[in-house]
Each structure stands twice: as C-alpha cells, then as structure tokens.
Design a protein around this motif. Structure first.
Motif, PDB file in Angstrom:
ATOM      1  N   ASP A   1       0.824  -0.916  -0.171  1.00 24.80           N
ATOM      2  CA  ASP A   1       0.116   0.026   0.030  1.00 24.80           C
ATOM      3  C   ASP A   1       1.097   1.306   0.038  1.00 24.80           C
ATOM      4  O   ASP A   1       0.504   2.433  -0.718  1.00 24.80           O
ATOM      5  CB  ASP A   1      -0.991  -0.098   1.241  1.00 24.80           C
ATOM      6  N   ALA A   2       2.158   1.328   0.578  1.00 28.82           N
ATOM      7  CA  ALA A   2       2.814   2.369   0.782  1.00 28.82           C
ATOM      8  C   ALA A   2       3.513   2.648  -0.538  1.00 28.82           C
ATOM      9  O   ALA A   2       3.582   3.773  -1.177  1.00 28.82           O
ATOM     10  CB  ALA A   2       4.001   2.226   1.972  1.00 28.82           C
ATOM     11  N   ILE A   3       3.844   1.877  -1.344  1.00 28.28           N
ATOM     12  CA  ILE A   3       4.555   1.800  -2.838  1.00 28.28           C
ATOM     13  C   ILE A   3       3.327   2.482  -3.608  1.00 28.28           C
ATOM     14  O   ILE A   3       3.660   3.364  -4.515  1.00 28.28           O
ATOM     15  CB  ILE A   3       5.118   0.555  -3.437  1.00 28.28           C
ATOM     16  N   ASP A   4       2.003   1.927  -3.506  1.00 32.16           N
ATOM     17  CA  ASP A   4       0.995   2.302  -4.417  1.00 32.16           C
ATOM     18  C   ASP A   4       0.373   3.665  -3.994  1.00 32.16           C
ATOM     19  O   ASP A   4       0.264   4.494  -4.819  1.00 32.16           O
ATOM     20  CB  ASP A   4      -0.271   1.554  -4.278  1.00 32.16           C
ATOM     21  N   ARG A   5       0.150   3.773  -2.637  1.00 29.42           N
ATOM     22  CA  ARG A   5      -0.507   5.188  -2.096  1.00 29.42           C
ATOM     23  C   ARG A   5       0.426   6.354  -2.194  1.00 29.42           C
ATOM     24  O   ARG A   5       0.310   7.459  -2.291  1.00 29.42           O
ATOM     25  CB  ARG A   5      -0.975   5.052  -0.758  1.00 29.42           C
ATOM     26  N   LEU A   6       1.827   6.075  -1.729  1.00 29.13           N
ATOM     27  CA  LEU A   6       2.545   7.095  -1.450  1.00 29.13           C
ATOM     28  C   LEU A   6       3.890   7.438  -2.463  1.00 29.13           C
ATOM     29  O   LEU A   6       4.950   8.136  -2.341  1.00 29.13           O
ATOM     30  CB  LEU A   6       3.212   6.975  -0.189  1.00 29.13           C
ATOM     31  N   GLY A   7       3.751   6.527  -3.356  1.00 28.86           N
ATOM     32  CA  GLY A   7       4.828   6.538  -4.625  1.00 28.86           C
ATOM     33  C   GLY A   7       6.350   6.431  -3.918  1.00 28.86           C
ATOM     34  O   GLY A   7       7.278   7.121  -4.185  1.00 28.86           O
TER      35      GLY A   7
END
Length: 427
Positions: free
Chosen positions: A113-119
């Motif tokens: 989720d961090a990779i997807d949401r926060l780039g």
C-alpha cells in the motif's frame, strides 16, 4: 468519516494481534474502536492511546491517514495526519516500526500500500531501503519493474531480496510438484502391449474384471468338497497394462509461455520458480518463454530462477500471437508436448491468428493450457471475449494458484480433464 478498506482491515488485524489482557471490558471496547477508526475519532470515543498502541496508531496514520496536517516527523493537530516524509531514513524507520508491531503478512500488505499510495517505488533503488523491507512476491514484482533504472550499487541487494523470496517459494512448492508430476509421468508411461516381464498384473486384473467368465469345474465332486462350489472362473485379459521401462530421455516436453506485462508480475515470479523446478526433472524437457511485444527465450537460465527474473522486463504491450508462433516453431513432439500460456489475454497482436495457432497446436496433439494468472491474488482481470473464444476451442481459461499448479500439470501430462476451480464461474 471515510475509511479506506486497507485501513480498516489493518487496524482490525492489529487489534486481534495485540489484545489488552488487564483492561476493563468497556474501556477495552473503546480502545478497539479507537484503533479501528483512527485519530479523528479520539474525541468521540474519549479514549487516548499510550505506549505501543500509540506507536502502532502513528505507523498506521502515516500510511492511511488523510489530510495534510502532518510534518515529516511529527503529528498534526488538525484532522488525521499522514505521510512518511520525503527522506529515505524516515521511511526506513517506518518500515522498522511496522515490522516491530505487526505480523509479517500484515507488513507485506502495508508495504504494498505504501508503494501504491505514497509513491515510494523509487526509494527502493537505495540499498538501505531494500535491507529494511519484508521480502514478498509483490515486492519482487516492483523491483523487477525498476530493474532497468536500478543503480549498480543496489543490484546486489535487490538480487538478495529476490533470492530470499525465490528460495521460500521453492521450499514451499518444489517437493509437492516433484511428487505429483513424477506420479503422473509414471502413469502416462504405462504401455498397452507389454512384454511378459513388464506386465503390471495388479492393474491388468482390475482393468479386466468386467471380463470375468464363470467356467464349469473339471472335477465337480472335488471342487464342491474343497471350495463349496461346483464352478470356477477366470479373467480374460483383453487389455494388458505394463510398466513403462525407464528411459534417460524426456517423456514430456513442457513449454511455459508467460506474459510479462506489468499486471502479470506475481505470475512471472511463480512461473519462473516452477520453470526451474520442472527443468530440474530429467524426465521433462522444459522451455520458458516470456513475452510482451517481443519474445525472449530464457530456457538457458532455468538453473537459476533469480537470473530468469532479472531477465524479464515487466511492462509494455502484449503480442500473444507472436509468442505462440515462436513456441509452435519449437515443438517437435506434439503428442508429448504441454503448452501452458499464462496471460490475461489482452491481445495487442492479431487476434484471429492467435486463435488459429491454438487450434492448430491442439489438432496436432498438443495439450494446451491457458492460465489467466498463476498467483494467490484472487480473481484476475482478463479479456473475457478471448477467454470465451479459447473455451470454444476446448481450451478453458482459468486462474490458478501456485498450490493447484502441480495438479493442473499432472492432469495435462496424463491427458485428463483439468482440475478447474469453481468451474461454473469460468468463462
């Protein structure tokens, strides 16, 4: 107040993992609601978080919180706070925190989720970041997509991360794959016109029980005295079943044709591991072909699935027809060949030619299998029209988990119906 599905799921998982054993029931109920709902509900629940609860809540807010009231290393006072800051050290600390407070399965979801949401994908190009993450299949997919942009200083660390995931998958999948396919190969090698010494008497008798004949006994008095009956019988072996004699040559040719478009990342990882396992079995001749708009044969790298994975290039378009044309040109024993197409079937090439190639391979005796995904990710997105067209050719297209794959391959080798999950819901 709106909540993301990931946020609610992760907070609930957190609470199940860390119950308060000495808290009064009402206070514990409020604590649970506070952890589930997040910081905005603190006033309404009247529950303040302290200690590890506060640290866990802060880690969740950094990823799932809304609004902009957070400084890179602090918590805002208005609304829910969010953000991990712009620096790799702050992200590395956050990764360390979530590994401290949450189980591995939850950590993997939060990283994704961090990779997807926060780039945060670009931060994975730094070695210290890779050392802090929890390796999993999805992380491997992200690293492979960044492969071309990865600096040399990071590549060795990235390979170590990928190797750990590959070794974990091999440990989980290799034994069952070998056992299942060895049995299927032995059964498929049985012969119907065996020499006397090669007859499998047990299977031959069971296969011919329908041909049991009752015969009159040659000496009625003796038979009645010894057996209590005046008749005897025999099995007429219309069909002999024999053991296939062992051979150093491959019994079956396997062709794995894998779509390496970005949406197929998890499937590429699993297919590479299975390809290496199959290639290590001397009774199989295994070829691994990956494709987007170009076709790459990675067969010579199958002794190391990590090399295979770094030989892929996730992303780009899709030309299934071109890939199948290449695979078709490498088939020399159609009746002993299994072709496994792993793709979501979003074809950018010539659709009619693709279907004609599949039909031609099936007509020649090839066992053709289409997997819409080879992963544990649930129902995939795929081209329903192409899936239905393949189904009309007698090639059902379905998603397959890694645990089911050995059974699918065993059925294909033995030319049995495939074990399709939830068949009624398949295209």
């Amino acid at each position: 107040m709106s909540q993301t599905p990931g946020e609610t799921t992760e907070r609930t998982t957190t609470e199940r993992a860390t119950p308060a054993s000495h808290t009064p029931p009402d206070a514990e109920r409020l604590r649970r609601w506070r952890m589930v709902l997040g910081a905005d509900s603190a006033d309404s629940t009247g529950r303040a978080l302290t200690g590890q609860d506060a640290a866990m809540d802060s880690a969740l807010n950094a990823l799932y919180g809304g609004g902009g009231g957070k400084k890179p290393n602090g918590r805002g006072g208005n609304g829910r706070s969010a953000g991990l800051g712009a620096s790799a050290p702050s992200v590395a600390r956050w990764l360390g925190d979530i590994r401290t407070y949450f189980p591995s399965s939850v950590v993997q979801v939060m990283q994704r989720d961090a990779i997807d949401r926060l780039g945060l994908a670009t931060l994975l190009l730094e070695p210290e970041m890779l050392e802090a993450v929890e390796p999993d299949v999805h992380l491997v997919g992200t690293l492979l997509s960044l492969n071309k942009a990865m600096p040399e200083t990071t590549k060795e660390t990235a390979r170590a991360v990928v190797r750990k995931v590959v070794e974990d998958l091999e440990a989980r999948l290799e034994s069952r794959t070998r056992t299942t396919l060895t049995g299927a190969l032995d059964r498929s090698a049985r012969i119907s016109r065996p020499r006397h010494r090669d007859i499998d008497w047990d299977r031959t008798i069971r296969a011919n029980l329908k041909n049991y004949l009752t015969l009159p006994a040659p000496d009625t008095a003796t038979t009645v005295e010894t057996t209590g009956t005046a008749t005897t019988g025999t099995v007429v072996p219309e069909r002999l079943i024999g053991y296939g004699r062992s051979s150093r040559s491959a019994k079956k040719d396997i062709v794995l044709c894998v779509d390496q478009s970005g949406s197929m990342a998890a499937s590429v990882v699993h297919a590479s591991v299975f390809g290496a396992v199959l290639a290590s079995m001397r009774t199989l001749s295994t070829r691994l072909v990956v494709f987007d708009t170009a076709v790459v044969d990675l067969t010579d790298q199958l002794d190391d699935p990590v090399d295979v994975l770094f030989g892929t290039q996730l992303g780009g378009g899709t030309d299934i027809n071109r890939a199948l044309a290449y695979c078709q040109s490498r088939i020399t024993r159609p009746a002993d060949t299994v072709v496994v197409l792993i793709s979501d079937l979003y074809e950018g090439g010539i659709r009619d030619e693709m279907l004609k190639r599949v039909a031609a391979m099936k007509a020649s005796g090839v066992q053709f299998v289409t997997l819409l995904a080879l992963s544990d990710e649930g129902a995939p997105a795929y081209d329903h029209e192409h899936a239905a067209a393949l189904g009309a050719l007698g090639v059902p297209a379905f998603a397959c988990t890694p645990d089911l794959f050995p059974d699918v391959m065993a059925a294909a080798i033995e030319k049995r119906p495939l074990p399709i999950p939830d068949k009624e819901h398949q295209p």
